[in-house]
Motif scaffolding. Sequence first.
Motif, PDB file in Angstrom:
ATOM      1  N   ALA A 720      12.921   9.303  17.299  1.00 60.42           N
ATOM      2  CA  ALA A 720      13.806   9.369  18.468  1.00 60.42           C
ATOM      3  C   ALA A 720      14.949  10.344  18.217  1.00 60.42           C
ATOM      4  CB  ALA A 720      14.351   7.972  18.786  1.00 60.42           C
ATOM      5  N   ASP A 721      15.501  10.318  17.014  1.00 61.69           N
ATOM      6  CA  ASP A 721      16.572  11.268  16.692  1.00 61.69           C
ATOM      7  C   ASP A 721      16.048  12.703  16.709  1.00 61.69           C
ATOM      8  OD1 ASP A 721      18.462   9.322  16.433  1.00 61.69           O
ATOM      9  OD2 ASP A 721      18.292   9.141  14.265  1.00 61.69           O
ATOM     10  N   TRP A 722      14.813  12.897  16.243  1.00 57.79           N
ATOM     11  CA  TRP A 722      14.219  14.234  16.286  1.00 57.79           C
ATOM     12  C   TRP A 722      14.098  14.720  17.731  1.00 57.79           C
ATOM     13  CZ3 TRP A 722       9.570  16.028  18.382  1.00 57.79           C
ATOM     14  CH2 TRP A 722       9.180  17.307  17.985  1.00 57.79           C
ATOM     15  N   LEU A 723      13.687  13.845  18.632  1.00 58.25           N
ATOM     16  CA  LEU A 723      13.605  14.211  20.046  1.00 58.25           C
ATOM     17  C   LEU A 723      14.981  14.564  20.595  1.00 58.25           C
ATOM     18  CD1 LEU A 723      11.042  11.589  21.397  1.00 58.25           C
ATOM     19  CD2 LEU A 723      10.765  14.066  21.416  1.00 58.25           C
ATOM     20  N   ARG A 724      15.981  13.803  20.198  1.00 59.17           N
ATOM     21  CA  ARG A 724      17.329  14.100  20.692  1.00 59.17           C
ATOM     22  C   ARG A 724      17.818  15.453  20.182  1.00 59.17           C
ATOM     23  NH1 ARG A 724      18.618   7.922  19.187  1.00 59.17           N
ATOM     24  NH2 ARG A 724      17.952   6.977  21.159  1.00 59.17           N
ATOM     25  N   ASP A 725      17.410  15.808  18.963  1.00 63.22           N
ATOM     26  CA  ASP A 725      17.753  17.135  18.469  1.00 63.22           C
ATOM     27  C   ASP A 725      17.090  18.232  19.288  1.00 63.22           C
ATOM     28  OD1 ASP A 725      19.392  16.234  16.486  1.00 63.22           O
ATOM     29  OD2 ASP A 725      17.860  16.248  14.928  1.00 63.22           O
ATOM     30  N   GLN A 726      15.967  17.900  19.955  1.00 60.73           N
ATOM     31  CA  GLN A 726      15.299  18.850  20.841  1.00 60.73           C
ATOM     32  C   GLN A 726      15.816  18.744  22.271  1.00 60.73           C
ATOM     33  OE1 GLN A 726      13.199  20.664  18.912  1.00 60.73           O
ATOM     34  NE2 GLN A 726      13.809  19.223  17.320  1.00 60.73           N
ATOM     35  N   ASP A 727      16.962  18.048  22.449  1.00 56.14           N
ATOM     36  CA  ASP A 727      17.592  17.905  23.762  1.00 56.14           C
ATOM     37  C   ASP A 727      16.781  17.010  24.700  1.00 56.14           C
ATOM     38  OD1 ASP A 727      19.808  18.380  25.336  1.00 56.14           O
ATOM     39  OD2 ASP A 727      18.822  19.973  26.460  1.00 56.14           O
ATOM     40  N   ILE A 728      16.082  16.015  24.136  1.00 55.80           N
ATOM     41  CA  ILE A 728      15.332  15.043  24.938  1.00 55.80           C
ATOM     42  C   ILE A 728      15.866  13.662  24.588  1.00 55.80           C
ATOM     43  CG2 ILE A 728      13.065  14.079  25.464  1.00 55.80           C
ATOM     44  CD1 ILE A 728      11.891  16.759  24.484  1.00 55.80           C
ATOM     45  N   ASP A 729      16.644  13.072  25.472  1.00 55.53           N
ATOM     46  CA  ASP A 729      17.200  11.744  25.221  1.00 55.53           C
ATOM     47  C   ASP A 729      16.160  10.676  25.512  1.00 55.53           C
ATOM     48  OD1 ASP A 729      19.876  12.018  24.314  1.00 55.53           O
ATOM     49  OD2 ASP A 729      20.383  12.800  26.285  1.00 55.53           O
ATOM     50  N   VAL A 730      16.027   9.731  24.596  1.00 52.79           N
ATOM     51  CA  VAL A 730      15.086   8.632  24.788  1.00 52.79           C
ATOM     52  C   VAL A 730      15.795   7.315  24.559  1.00 52.79           C
ATOM     53  CG1 VAL A 730      13.038   9.963  24.187  1.00 52.79           C
ATOM     54  CG2 VAL A 730      14.323   8.822  22.383  1.00 52.79           C
ATOM     55  N   ILE A 731      15.238   6.291  25.188  1.00 52.94           N
ATOM     56  CA  ILE A 731      15.764   4.932  25.031  1.00 52.94           C
ATOM     57  C   ILE A 731      14.589   4.008  24.750  1.00 52.94           C
ATOM     58  CG2 ILE A 731      15.634   4.388  27.519  1.00 52.94           C
ATOM     59  CD1 ILE A 731      18.332   2.906  27.124  1.00 52.94           C
ATOM     60  N   SER A 732      14.776   3.019  23.881  1.00 55.51           N
ATOM     61  CA  SER A 732      13.665   2.196  23.410  1.00 55.51           C
ATOM     62  C   SER A 732      13.246   1.152  24.438  1.00 55.51           C
ATOM     63  CB  SER A 732      14.050   1.505  22.098  1.00 55.51           C
ATOM     64  OG  SER A 732      15.183   0.677  22.284  1.00 55.51           O
ATOM     65  N   VAL A 733      11.990   0.702  24.294  1.00 58.10           N
ATOM     66  CA  VAL A 733      11.401  -0.292  25.191  1.00 58.10           C
ATOM     67  C   VAL A 733      10.896  -1.455  24.350  1.00 58.10           C
ATOM     68  CG1 VAL A 733       9.565  -0.745  26.858  1.00 58.10           C
ATOM     69  CG2 VAL A 733      10.771   1.447  26.903  1.00 58.10           C
ATOM     70  N   ASP A 734      11.176  -2.675  24.788  1.00 61.06           N
ATOM     71  CA  ASP A 734      10.735  -3.876  24.080  1.00 61.06           C
ATOM     72  C   ASP A 734       9.256  -4.130  24.371  1.00 61.06           C
ATOM     73  OD1 ASP A 734      10.619  -6.207  22.673  1.00 61.06           O
ATOM     74  OD2 ASP A 734      11.903  -7.361  24.021  1.00 61.06           O
ATOM     75  N   GLU A 735       8.522  -4.590  23.358  1.00 61.79           N
ATOM     76  CA  GLU A 735       7.097  -4.867  23.560  1.00 61.79           C
ATOM     77  C   GLU A 735       6.845  -6.182  24.284  1.00 61.79           C
ATOM     78  OE1 GLU A 735       6.417  -6.873  19.138  1.00 61.79           O
ATOM     79  OE2 GLU A 735       5.398  -5.023  19.695  1.00 61.79           O
ATOM     80  N   GLY A 736       7.905  -6.953  24.509  1.00 64.40           N
ATOM     81  CA  GLY A 736       7.734  -8.211  25.242  1.00 64.40           C
ATOM     82  C   GLY A 736       6.875  -9.215  24.508  1.00 64.40           C
ATOM     83  N   ASN A 737       6.863  -9.165  23.156  1.00 63.70           N
ATOM     84  CA  ASN A 737       6.084 -10.072  22.315  1.00 63.70           C
ATOM     85  C   ASN A 737       4.597 -10.025  22.647  1.00 63.70           C
ATOM     86  OD1 ASN A 737       8.373 -11.060  20.924  1.00 63.70           O
ATOM     87  ND2 ASN A 737       8.821 -12.440  22.635  1.00 63.70           N
ATOM     88  N   GLY A 738       4.133  -8.923  23.246  1.00 59.33           N
ATOM     89  CA  GLY A 738       2.717  -8.753  23.523  1.00 59.33           C
ATOM     90  C   GLY A 738       2.221  -9.464  24.757  1.00 59.33           C
ATOM     91  N   ALA A 739       3.071 -10.264  25.404  1.00 55.37           N
ATOM     92  CA  ALA A 739       2.632 -11.045  26.552  1.00 55.37           C
ATOM     93  C   ALA A 739       2.370 -10.184  27.779  1.00 55.37           C
ATOM     94  CB  ALA A 739       3.682 -12.122  26.881  1.00 55.37           C
ATOM     95  N   LEU A 740       2.925  -8.997  27.823  1.00 54.89           N
ATOM     96  CA  LEU A 740       2.809  -8.138  29.006  1.00 54.89           C
ATOM     97  C   LEU A 740       1.811  -7.012  28.791  1.00 54.89           C
ATOM     98  CD1 LEU A 740       6.626  -7.921  29.748  1.00 54.89           C
ATOM     99  CD2 LEU A 740       4.957  -9.356  30.905  1.00 54.89           C
ATOM    100  N   GLY A 741       0.984  -7.125  27.738  1.00 51.43           N
ATOM    101  CA  GLY A 741       0.058  -6.046  27.456  1.00 51.43           C
ATOM    102  C   GLY A 741       0.758  -4.920  26.728  1.00 51.43           C
ATOM    103  N   LYS A 742       0.036  -3.819  26.544  1.00 46.39           N
ATOM    104  CA  LYS A 742       0.618  -2.696  25.816  1.00 46.39           C
ATOM    105  C   LYS A 742       1.646  -1.975  26.675  1.00 46.39           C
ATOM    106  CE  LYS A 742      -3.028  -1.754  22.495  1.00 46.39           C
ATOM    107  NZ  LYS A 742      -3.854  -0.700  21.865  1.00 46.39           N
ATOM    108  N   VAL A 743       2.783  -1.665  26.048  1.00 47.29           N
ATOM    109  CA  VAL A 743       3.849  -0.944  26.745  1.00 47.29           C
ATOM    110  C   VAL A 743       4.237   0.263  25.898  1.00 47.29           C
ATOM    111  CG1 VAL A 743       4.760  -2.998  27.874  1.00 47.29           C
ATOM    112  CG2 VAL A 743       5.662  -2.325  25.657  1.00 47.29           C
TER     113      VAL A 743
END
Length: 837
Positions: A720-743
């Motif tokens: 994620a930090d590497w992406l930010r160095d490329q001027d692409i901001d990212v924010i993390s997503v929770d896996e929801g303990n697997g109950a919601l399928g793959k995210v």
Amino acid sequence: MTAPTTPAGDKPLPTGWRGPVLPLNTPSGDMRQFMLADGAEPAIRPLPVALSAQDEMWDNHEGSRVVGLVTRAWVQDGHLWAEGPLDLDDTFGAEYARKLGNGFAGWVSADLSDISLEEIPLRSDKSEWAPNELAAAYSAFEEGTGDEPDVAGQLLRVHEWKLMGVTGVSSPAFETSRIEPVYGEEFGYGTSSAAEALAASAAKHSGAMIALVPSVEDCARLAIDGYEPADVLHTTLVFLGDAANWSPEQRDALEQAVRVLDFTCPLSGSVMGHAQFNPAGDEPCAVYLVEARGLSATQSCTYGAVADNVALPPIPEPYDTFLPHITAGYGLDVSKLAEVGPIRFDRIRLSFADTDVRDIPLEPVTASLVASSVVYDTADFTMPEPDELTALTVTDDGRVYGHLAQADSCHIGFADVCVSPPTSATGYAYFHQGEISTTDGPLPVGKLTLGTGHAGMRQAARAAAEHYDNTGTAVAVVRCTDGLWGPWLSGRILPGIDDDRIDELRRSGVSGDWRSIQRGSNKLELVAVLAVNVPGFPVPRTRALAASGMRSLIAAGIPPTRKRHDPPTAAKKSIDITHVRATALRKNRSQTAAQRVRAARLAAATRRVERLGKERRVRTPDGERRYGQPIESVIRGRGRLPSGPGNEPATEGVERRHILPEGIVIEGETPGGSPPRNTPKTADELRDLGLVAPAEDPDRYFDRDKKTRGKPERPETEVADWLRDQDIDVISVDEGNGALGKVPDSIAIASDQTVEIKTTTGGWRAVSERIVGGKEQSERVIVNATASNLTVEQAERGLRNGIRDAGAHLTEVVVIVSLAGDNRRGGRDVVLSWRHG
């Protein structure tokens, strides 16, 4: 009893001020000494700068307010003098002018930046200890043959400084720093406003920019007589708006932000054509169209350096398409342009209204060291380390050897931890920048420099190396290796060095300069070794650590000054310099990312609101198949093409956002594969499910420690930090303990698109497997293979195979490998990319 008053108009107020603000080469009462060589020009920020004054007695110039300007500064009578106008339109400024005119004010203190200093031990009578003299005195005392040395303090000798302002105080450090009122004169720009002064200086060209500048030879070749002069030809990277909006402090901050990018090589390309811009406008111009490998990436990095820095003024939005060009002349007929062919850009230029121009060279870290005709004995550079700590030694026959620092010595900049000198992850490749001829062939070596001070601690590696090249004299060439006792130097005196210089080297200790090489890395590499007046051996101690993100480490020792009867200090907790820097870097990244996430979320929300009022319709047969709706019907839902051999996603009528970094582009593969079992969730769906991290903690759901097949991987936070160095901001997503399928793992905030991060330490098949698996989570997949031993060719094989197996349902795929096999050991990232549409 009432305070006396002065009737209005009884005595005119001074219009300005003038006087000495800083004694030069003279110690102050608090034992500081600011040095300036005879005939040298003082370093001063672009004028005007502020004259401030305190209305109450505060420490460190706190509580001061601007009362005027510094519009001129010069050296006179052993002092730095300055002058400028007073702001009589401001109530506080007029009151300060009244006090100055009546003799109740005038004591001043210079505000300085970019300071580099040396600590000089002093006796009780304030006389200085010579380095060798004090070392010998301590040795005699330890051996019982002499008295304990009289060390009663230290003098801070400041070798580098820059004037950034002047402040009126009540108790200056230097008693001679006092200014006088001036009546009826105009100063410099003749204005009491800094903004007006800057605007006046920009009357001819009021804009500010960051630009690439061709070599002097190319500029001379491209210039057209009577039009744009050769010395102003450039390719604009970022237009910064009106120069008057940029204060001196902001200009310095921008220069530092660009230098931190640490571009280290020129850009070579070609003039590929000519064009007439704005032919129907007020200022038509003829331009050269240019291209160069890495030019677009350089533009993106420099734009990011400005956009990421919240302390800088807002800048105009760039054009959607970056079209590199060099303006040859306004009102010039394009038919007058004839030059084409190779071009070389060797400088980045920061220009503010053409009056404040700062060039940053794009050259290798150091120049060559010695004439190729000199042949050295290889044994002089491979001398084995002895079994004890050894100070710098120069033999009668010209050999040089010794330890640069003690491996377990402690950095004196930290009171409660022990920060040891960094080790090299590259075999000191960034120090061995020169090459000599030896009896066994060419050998990379570094220089030992004499006669200069340390480079500024906030400078990047290239700028620091240039400082030593330009201000000091190379007296020896050496190799550096990590030894048992610490970094070990061995080499030889250069030909032509006279006996006086060699004796001076013998009287000196040696000091290392470590810098951060790769942007975002917390590893420091040695870039220079210089002789210093205060020796660091037998137990060298590091002098200073740069405060700006701790991007450099400068080692300079002083003899011990603790007396024998002093109680010993408590043991310190040992800590590695990389850990200290990593902690500071992580905190800075988190704060920056949170701020950028808030802004990007607001922009994304704005775009979604705008789209609510627009009807998207099916326009093509591909769209009809994708959405299952007739042509010209209003699109309902996202839709997806049905699966089938050779069936490719629609490219017309469907929005495709290419957002991931583009590296080595992989082409010529037909994408295929079966559809994912579940349609990847969109950014909006993830927000509705409450799976997106808060802006205050964008990395909350990224993995920090992972293993694949028992091997450690770079965690998702580093990707994620590497992406930010490329001027692409990212924010993390929770896996929801697997109950919601793959995210997906993350969302690219500015484009509101999901991105899946995959990691592997396996071979090319593992890369292919990660790409196929990623289609279940997002249309955009990054495979981080930097912890594997893949070559670029193997990574390309895995990428092509993954595209054949799953590319029909992907928009972008990026694979990252490291030339050294593990980027944490100093490898260089190589990016391979594939895009659909």
